[in-house]
Scaffold this motif. Structure first.
Motif, PDB file in Angstrom:
ATOM      1  N   PRO A  91       0.802  -1.232   0.000  1.00  0.00           N
ATOM      2  CA  PRO A  91       0.000   0.000   0.000  1.00  0.00           C
ATOM      3  C   PRO A  91       0.835   1.282   0.000  1.00  0.00           C
ATOM      4  N   ALA A  92       1.857   1.359   0.830  1.00  0.00           N
ATOM      5  CA  ALA A  92       2.700   2.564   0.868  1.00  0.00           C
ATOM      6  C   ALA A  92       3.452   2.742  -0.444  1.00  0.00           C
ATOM      7  N   TRP A  93       3.927   1.635  -1.016  1.00  0.00           N
ATOM      8  CA  TRP A  93       4.639   1.708  -2.299  1.00  0.00           C
ATOM      9  C   TRP A  93       3.705   2.180  -3.402  1.00  0.00           C
ATOM     10  N   VAL A  94       2.492   1.651  -3.444  1.00  0.00           N
ATOM     11  CA  VAL A  94       1.520   2.053  -4.463  1.00  0.00           C
ATOM     12  C   VAL A  94       1.236   3.540  -4.350  1.00  0.00           C
ATOM     13  N   ARG A  95       0.993   4.012  -3.140  1.00  0.00           N
ATOM     14  CA  ARG A  95       0.663   5.430  -2.936  1.00  0.00           C
ATOM     15  C   ARG A  95       1.802   6.336  -3.411  1.00  0.00           C
ATOM     16  N   ALA A  96       3.012   6.063  -2.940  1.00  0.00           N
ATOM     17  CA  ALA A  96       4.163   6.894  -3.307  1.00  0.00           C
ATOM     18  C   ALA A  96       4.438   6.834  -4.810  1.00  0.00           C
ATOM     19  N   THR A  97       4.283   5.667  -5.373  1.00  0.00           N
ATOM     20  CA  THR A  97       4.574   5.480  -6.787  1.00  0.00           C
ATOM     21  C   THR A  97       3.549   6.178  -7.666  1.00  0.00           C
ATOM     22  N   LEU A  98       2.269   5.971  -7.384  1.00  0.00           N
ATOM     23  CA  LEU A  98       1.226   6.569  -8.218  1.00  0.00           C
ATOM     24  C   LEU A  98       1.124   8.076  -8.038  1.00  0.00           C
ATOM     25  N   ASP A  99       1.517   8.592  -6.871  1.00  0.00           N
ATOM     26  CA  ASP A  99       1.510  10.042  -6.671  1.00  0.00           C
ATOM     27  C   ASP A  99       2.450  10.740  -7.646  1.00  0.00           C
ATOM     28  N   ALA A 100       3.535  10.080  -8.005  1.00  0.00           N
ATOM     29  CA  ALA A 100       4.546  10.708  -8.861  1.00  0.00           C
ATOM     30  C   ALA A 100       4.540  10.194 -10.298  1.00  0.00           C
ATOM     31  N   ALA A 101       3.981   9.041 -10.531  1.00  0.00           N
ATOM     32  CA  ALA A 101       4.099   8.386 -11.836  1.00  0.00           C
ATOM     33  C   ALA A 101       3.379   9.123 -12.952  1.00  0.00           C
ATOM     34  N   PRO A 102       3.990   9.142 -14.128  1.00  0.00           N
ATOM     35  CA  PRO A 102       3.278   9.665 -15.291  1.00  0.00           C
ATOM     36  C   PRO A 102       2.178   8.675 -15.673  1.00  0.00           C
ATOM     37  N   PRO A 103       1.132   9.154 -16.328  1.00  0.00           N
ATOM     38  CA  PRO A 103      -0.014   8.286 -16.642  1.00  0.00           C
ATOM     39  C   PRO A 103       0.346   6.993 -17.367  1.00  0.00           C
ATOM     40  N   GLU A 104       1.336   7.032 -18.215  1.00  0.00           N
ATOM     41  CA  GLU A 104       1.645   5.850 -19.015  1.00  0.00           C
ATOM     42  C   GLU A 104       2.218   4.681 -18.217  1.00  0.00           C
ATOM     43  N   VAL A 105       2.603   4.868 -16.965  1.00  0.00           N
ATOM     44  CA  VAL A 105       3.136   3.755 -16.173  1.00  0.00           C
ATOM     45  C   VAL A 105       2.203   3.303 -15.052  1.00  0.00           C
ATOM     46  N   CYS A 106       1.089   3.982 -14.863  1.00  0.00           N
ATOM     47  CA  CYS A 106       0.180   3.647 -13.758  1.00  0.00           C
ATOM     48  C   CYS A 106      -0.372   2.226 -13.868  1.00  0.00           C
ATOM     49  N   ASP A 107      -0.734   1.792 -15.063  1.00  0.00           N
ATOM     50  CA  ASP A 107      -1.240   0.417 -15.225  1.00  0.00           C
ATOM     51  C   ASP A 107      -0.193  -0.603 -14.803  1.00  0.00           C
ATOM     52  N   ASP A 108       1.068  -0.362 -15.142  1.00  0.00           N
ATOM     53  CA  ASP A 108       2.139  -1.289 -14.768  1.00  0.00           C
ATOM     54  C   ASP A 108       2.302  -1.358 -13.255  1.00  0.00           C
ATOM     55  N   VAL A 109       2.193  -0.225 -12.576  1.00  0.00           N
ATOM     56  CA  VAL A 109       2.328  -0.189 -11.116  1.00  0.00           C
ATOM     57  C   VAL A 109       1.211  -1.007 -10.475  1.00  0.00           C
ATOM     58  N   ILE A 110      -0.010  -0.812 -10.936  1.00  0.00           N
ATOM     59  CA  ILE A 110      -1.143  -1.544 -10.376  1.00  0.00           C
ATOM     60  C   ILE A 110      -1.010  -3.038 -10.654  1.00  0.00           C
ATOM     61  N   GLN A 111      -0.536  -3.388 -11.834  1.00  0.00           N
ATOM     62  CA  GLN A 111      -0.332  -4.795 -12.164  1.00  0.00           C
ATOM     63  C   GLN A 111       0.728  -5.426 -11.258  1.00  0.00           C
ATOM     64  N   GLN A 112       1.839  -4.728 -11.031  1.00  0.00           N
ATOM     65  CA  GLN A 112       2.879  -5.251 -10.138  1.00  0.00           C
ATOM     66  C   GLN A 112       2.337  -5.440  -8.730  1.00  0.00           C
ATOM     67  N   ALA A 113       1.565  -4.460  -8.243  1.00  0.00           N
ATOM     68  CA  ALA A 113       0.990  -4.560  -6.900  1.00  0.00           C
ATOM     69  C   ALA A 113       0.030  -5.742  -6.820  1.00  0.00           C
ATOM     70  N   THR A 114      -0.798  -5.908  -7.827  1.00  0.00           N
ATOM     71  CA  THR A 114      -1.758  -7.008  -7.848  1.00  0.00           C
ATOM     72  C   THR A 114      -1.048  -8.357  -7.798  1.00  0.00           C
ATOM     73  N   GLU A 115      -0.032  -8.512  -8.610  1.00  0.00           N
ATOM     74  CA  GLU A 115       0.714  -9.776  -8.644  1.00  0.00           C
ATOM     75  C   GLU A 115       1.359 -10.084  -7.298  1.00  0.00           C
ATOM     76  N   LEU A 116       1.940  -9.086  -6.675  1.00  0.00           N
ATOM     77  CA  LEU A 116       2.592  -9.298  -5.383  1.00  0.00           C
ATOM     78  C   LEU A 116       1.573  -9.667  -4.304  1.00  0.00           C
ATOM     79  N   LEU A 117       0.462  -8.949  -4.285  1.00  0.00           N
ATOM     80  CA  LEU A 117      -0.564  -9.223  -3.278  1.00  0.00           C
ATOM     81  C   LEU A 117      -1.176 -10.612  -3.464  1.00  0.00           C
ATOM     82  N   LEU A 118      -1.465 -10.996  -4.699  1.00  0.00           N
ATOM     83  CA  LEU A 118      -2.048 -12.308  -4.949  1.00  0.00           C
ATOM     84  C   LEU A 118      -1.061 -13.443  -4.674  1.00  0.00           C
ATOM     85  N   ALA A 119       0.216 -13.198  -4.911  1.00  0.00           N
ATOM     86  CA  ALA A 119       1.225 -14.213  -4.606  1.00  0.00           C
ATOM     87  C   ALA A 119       1.318 -14.438  -3.100  1.00  0.00           C
TER      88      ALA A 119
END
Length: 135
Positions: A91-119
Motif C-alpha cells: 500500500p505505501a509503495w503504491v501510494r508513493a509510486t502513483l503520486d509521482a508516476a506519469p499516466p503511461e506507467v500507472c497500469d504497470d504499477v497496479i499490475q505489479q501490486a496485484t501480482e505481489l498481493l495475490l502471490a
C-alpha cells in the motif's frame, strides 16, 4: 519510465515558470523540500542549483516528486523502484509510486501490486487494498 527526452512537467503539473521540470526529464534534476542554502537561487539564470551545478526544484508537492537528490545521487524515480518484497509494504509503495508516476506507467504499477498481493494471499481483495492505499 519517463522518456529522457521529454520534460517531466509535460502533463500540466502546477509548477513554477522557472522549474527545471519544464525543460528536463525526471531524474535529471534534484528535488529539495524547500529553498535552502544548499541550492541557492542564481539571479543570472533564474534557477536554483546545487554546488555541483545540478538544477533543483524546491516544490516537491507541485512537481509531484518526493524530495530527493535524483540527479546528484543517480536515484531512481519513485515508479522505477521495485515493489517491496512483502505484501504489507505494497500500500505505501503504491501510494508513493502513483503520486509521482506519469499516466503511461500507472497500469504497470497496479499490475505489479496485484501480482505481489495475490502471490502473498490469493484471497486478497485487491480493490480494497488499492482503495486503502489511495485514500
Amino acid at each position: 519510465m519517463t522518456n529522457q527526452g521529454e520534460p517531466f512537467a509535460r502533463d500540466g503539473r502546477p509548477v513554477c515558470g522557472i522549474c527545471p521540470s519544464l525543460r528536463l526529464a525526471g531524474g535529471t534534476f534534484d528535488v529539495a523540500a524547500r529553498p535552502s542554502r544548499d541550492c541557492p537561487f542564481d539571479p543570472k539564470t533564474g534557477q536554483r542549483f546545487t554546488a555541483a551545478g545540478v538544477p533543483v526544484c524546491v516544490h516537491p508537492e507541485r512537481v509531484g516528486l518526493p524530495a530527493a537528490p535524483y540527479a546528484t545521487n543517480g536515484l531512481a524515480l519513485p515508479w522505477e523502484t521495485p515493489p517491496p518484497a512483502e505484501a504489507d509494504g505494497v500500500p505505501a509503495w503504491v501510494r508513493a509510486t502513483l503520486d509521482a508516476a506519469p499516466p503511461e506507467v500507472c497500469d504497470d504499477v497496479i499490475q505489479q501490486a496485484t501480482e505481489l498481493l495475490l502471490a502473498s494471499d490469493p484471497d486478497t481483495d485487491i480493490t480494497a487494498v488499492l482503495r486503502a492505499a489511495l485514500s
